[in-house]
Design a protein around this motif. Structure first.
Motif, PDB file in Angstrom:
ATOM      1  N   TRP A 192      31.659   0.425 -14.386  1.00 54.78           N
ATOM      2  CA  TRP A 192      33.365   1.248 -14.023  1.00 54.78           C
ATOM      3  C   TRP A 192      32.512   2.338 -14.977  1.00 54.78           C
ATOM      4  O   TRP A 192      31.814   3.397 -14.957  1.00 54.78           O
ATOM      5  N   ARG A 252      29.899   4.420 -13.165  1.00 54.93           N
ATOM      6  CA  ARG A 252      29.948   5.295 -11.627  1.00 54.93           C
ATOM      7  C   ARG A 252      30.618   5.873 -13.037  1.00 54.93           C
ATOM      8  O   ARG A 252      30.046   7.771 -12.263  1.00 54.93           O
ATOM      9  N   ARG A 304      39.724   9.084 -10.462  1.00 63.05           N
ATOM     10  CA  ARG A 304      40.265   7.493  -9.360  1.00 63.05           C
ATOM     11  C   ARG A 304      39.389   6.479 -10.224  1.00 63.05           C
ATOM     12  O   ARG A 304      39.769   5.823 -10.961  1.00 63.05           O
ATOM     13  N   VAL A 305      37.755   6.800 -11.069  1.00 65.21           N
ATOM     14  CA  VAL A 305      37.032   5.993 -12.191  1.00 65.21           C
ATOM     15  C   VAL A 305      38.046   5.753 -13.309  1.00 65.21           C
ATOM     16  O   VAL A 305      37.769   4.704 -14.069  1.00 65.21           O
ATOM     17  N   THR A 354      36.474  11.161  -7.478  1.00 66.53           N
ATOM     18  CA  THR A 354      36.008  10.102  -7.865  1.00 66.53           C
ATOM     19  C   THR A 354      36.226   9.984  -9.312  1.00 66.53           C
ATOM     20  O   THR A 354      36.494   8.475  -9.836  1.00 66.53           O
ATOM     21  N   GLY A 400      35.084  15.811  -3.957  1.00 66.00           N
ATOM     22  CA  GLY A 400      34.862  14.454  -3.659  1.00 66.00           C
ATOM     23  C   GLY A 400      34.444  14.627  -5.224  1.00 66.00           C
ATOM     24  O   GLY A 400      35.094  13.051  -5.729  1.00 66.00           O
ATOM     25  N   ARG A 438      40.747   6.150 -13.804  1.00 67.58           N
ATOM     26  CA  ARG A 438      42.127   5.483 -14.166  1.00 67.58           C
ATOM     27  C   ARG A 438      41.791   3.601 -13.600  1.00 67.58           C
ATOM     28  O   ARG A 438      42.997   2.826 -13.997  1.00 67.58           O
ATOM     29  N   GLN A 439      40.915   3.409 -12.887  1.00 69.74           N
ATOM     30  CA  GLN A 439      40.664   2.442 -12.574  1.00 69.74           C
ATOM     31  C   GLN A 439      40.303   1.563 -14.619  1.00 69.74           C
ATOM     32  O   GLN A 439      40.545   0.476 -14.382  1.00 69.74           O
ATOM     33  N   ALA A 492      43.026   1.307 -16.629  1.00 71.31           N
ATOM     34  CA  ALA A 492      43.886   0.164 -16.235  1.00 71.31           C
ATOM     35  C   ALA A 492      43.149  -1.516 -16.660  1.00 71.31           C
ATOM     36  O   ALA A 492      43.329  -2.740 -16.848  1.00 71.31           O
TER      37      ALA A 492
END
Lengths: 200, 368
Positions: free
Chosen positions: B184, B187, B157-158, B154, B150, B160-161, B164
């Motif tokens: 972000w 996180r 994903r964080v 996470t 997990g 990549r965000q 972006a």
């Protein structure tokens, strides 16, 4: 190749989420064989939905003809608590639980730079405006338990904490009526983090 | 754990292949180059990890002109059989089942079938870039730590965000961008710090066994051939502070310059950087020692040794090192491919020839 009008309809169906080219053709041929008035019910339903559905000027959920949504129009709902959800469908889910008597606010999405969604694309300014007058004493963040939803909740909590007495986030955990052994590690981990004292 | 039966259907060059290896002993696959020996190991690895250890994409795993490949294995663990199946399709993600139930996570899969792979490319773990070393640690953590899978998702994903968002900022950190970047970063700090802590703990736990195994493979006392590992963070102090300090630079370069995705595992032999200053033989031994140490920890976690897959390792090691590797091999099922004669201290093994039928298009396996 199919005749133009039929092809157009297939193409339109194929643009809908979850519909591939084969399913699109199936739906179009179904409508082709349907009596005219039945098929027209569908087209007028789409037209009316687009014409008459508006967003509630208070909570940004779906409403009809520029009016308040049924919940914002209901005086019995507690105006001091706002439950923030990402989507009108999430609102319906919370509503069905029957456990919430306050008001809602619909963000219409979650923070996701990959999809070009920042705070300006969400109904966050509208939420800020709602908590200015001090009536709201608690905001419950009810976002999806994934990276984007959790990050949106974190953003909102930073934004709202100076303005609202209490900002809370719904607990994550084990489904009621299920067995612990069926919960995955992540869910159970979060459920343990969010444990609370049992009252004597 | 051990595989008692492996069936390949329309997989790579095999129209249909069947292997019935000894679940407790060593099986050696022999045959000419290009007859599919490594493909058989790859199939076992695929059933255990849902991916190819050669890094092949799905379409390469399916026989030409066919839509789906199927892998079926019967695995014995504590004398109880389980079945593991994979359906590999060109257009859809692979479908994995254990005892006909869909598999949710790699951990679920590992409880039934786990593998440790030694392949010639492993030398790149030592010689190549940091990503390969991080992958070795992360792959081990997924099997060893319930929260690792997990956390990795996470962090990915964080990141990549966040990247972006940096791209949208076009180099200008406006108050709007900054306020979103703050969350972000928070996180990334939380998940990243947890991941780094897991990795550092794992490196500490592996340290002694890597040293011991390396010395044994090198054939020297530990004090003469010291292999050491050091987890190198890409930042100093707190990750949140480092992210903040690097923010202008990140915005300019549209990437996240610090964090778990930039860390490295420094490997040393006698205080020399193994990446640049060790011989090929030393690098191979160190890569093997690292795998052996992880194998040992996974064995302890599972309560049974994972299946060992040795792909053509003996042709890369000199005879002395090959013999010492055989001595170091842990108990359990081992499947070996070899294009060269096996080291003399391999005492008992089932030898299986890969027969070549119809110009390599219809291979079949036959126990002898």
């Amino acid at each position: 190749m199919y005749p133009g009008p039929l092809r157009n309809l297939i193409d339109e169906f194929a643009r809908l989420p979850g519909i591939g080219p084969k399913n699109a053709a199936r739906l179009a041929f179904f409508l082709l064989r349907t009596p005219r008035d039945e098929a027209e019910r569908l087209s007028s339903a789409i037209r009316e939905m687009k014409e008459r559905t508006t967003f509630c000027p208070i909570c940004c959920s779906v409403a009809e003809g520029g009016q308040l949504c049924p919940i914002c129009a209901d005086d019995r709902r507690d105006p001091s608590v706002i439950c923030v959800v990402q989507d009108p469908r999430d609102l319906m889910v919370v509503e069905r639980s029957g456990s919430f008597a306050g008001r809602y606010h619909v963000l219409h999405g979650g923070l996701s730079p990959l999809e070009g969604i920042g705070p300006e694309q969400l109904k966050i300014a509208e939420l800020e405006a709602r908590v200015q007058d001090g009536v709201v004493t608690e905001v419950i963040l009810c976002t999806n338990p994934n990276v984007e939803g959790d990050t949106t909740a974190l953003y909102l909590s930073r934004l709202l904490r100076p303005k609202v007495a209490k900002v809370t986030k719904i607990a994550a955990g084990v489904p009621v009526g299920g067995d612990l052994e069926y919960a995955d590690e992540m869910t159970l981990g979060r459920a343990l983090e969010g444990r609370r004292d049992l009252e004597a | 754990m051990g595989i008692t039966r492996l069936e390949l259907v329309n997989y790579r060059i095999f129209e249909r292949g069947l292997l019935e290896p000894d679940p407790h002993g060593t099986t050696v696959l022999v045959g000419l180059n290009g007859t599919g020996k490594t493909s058989v190991l790859e199939a076992i690895g695929y059933l255990a990890t849902a991916r190819s250890f050669r890094g092949a994409t799905r379409e390469h795993l399916i026989r030409q002109g066919i839509e789906d490949a199927y892998l079926h294995a019967t695995v014995e663990r504590h004398d109880r059989p389980s079945t593991v199946n994979a359906q590999i399709s060109r257009m859809a993600p692979a479908r994995m089942t254990v005892n006909h139930q869909p598999v949710r996570t790699r951990r679920d899969l590992a409880d039934v079938l786990a593998v440790t792979t030694f392949a010639p490319e492993d030398i790149n773990v030592v010689r190549g870039g940091p990503a390969g070393r991080r992958d070795v640690l992360d792959d081990a953590l997924v099997l060893l730590e319930p929260t690792a899978g997990g956390l990795l998702e996470t962090v990915d994903r964080v990141l990549r965000q966040r990247n972006a968002l940096l791209k949208q900022a076009k180099g200008r950190l406006t108050p709007e961008i900054t306020s979103t970047l703050d969350v972000w970063d928070e996180r990334l700090q939380a998940a990243g710090t947890s991941l780094i802590t897991l990795r550092e703990t794992l490196v500490d736990d592996l340290q002694d066994e890597v040293q011991r195994a390396y010395a044994a493979l090198a054939g020297a006392p530990v004090r003469d051939e010291r292999a050491t590992m050091d987890y190198e963070r890409s930042f100093s102090g707190d990750l949140g502070t480092a992210l903040l300090a690097n923010r202008d630079d990140d915005a300019r370069r549209i990437r996240t310059g610090v964090g778990p995705h930039r860390d490295d595992l420094r490997l040393e032999i006698n205080h020399r950087d193994a990446r640049t200053e060790a011989s090929q033989g030393e690098q191979r031994c160190l890569a093997l020692a690292l795998r052996l140490a992880i194998h040992q920890r996974v064995t302890a976690r599972l309560g049974t040794p994972p299946v060992l897959l040795l792909d053509d390792v003996f042709s890369e090691l000199d005879p002395d090192r090959s013999r010492r590797l055989v001595n170091e091999l842990p108990e359990g099922q081992t499947v070996i491919t070899s294009a060269v004669p096996l080291p003399s201290n391999v005492t008992s093994a089932t030898v299986v020839a890969i027969e070549d039928i119809g110009g390599g298009r219809h291979g079949s396996l036959r126990s002898i």
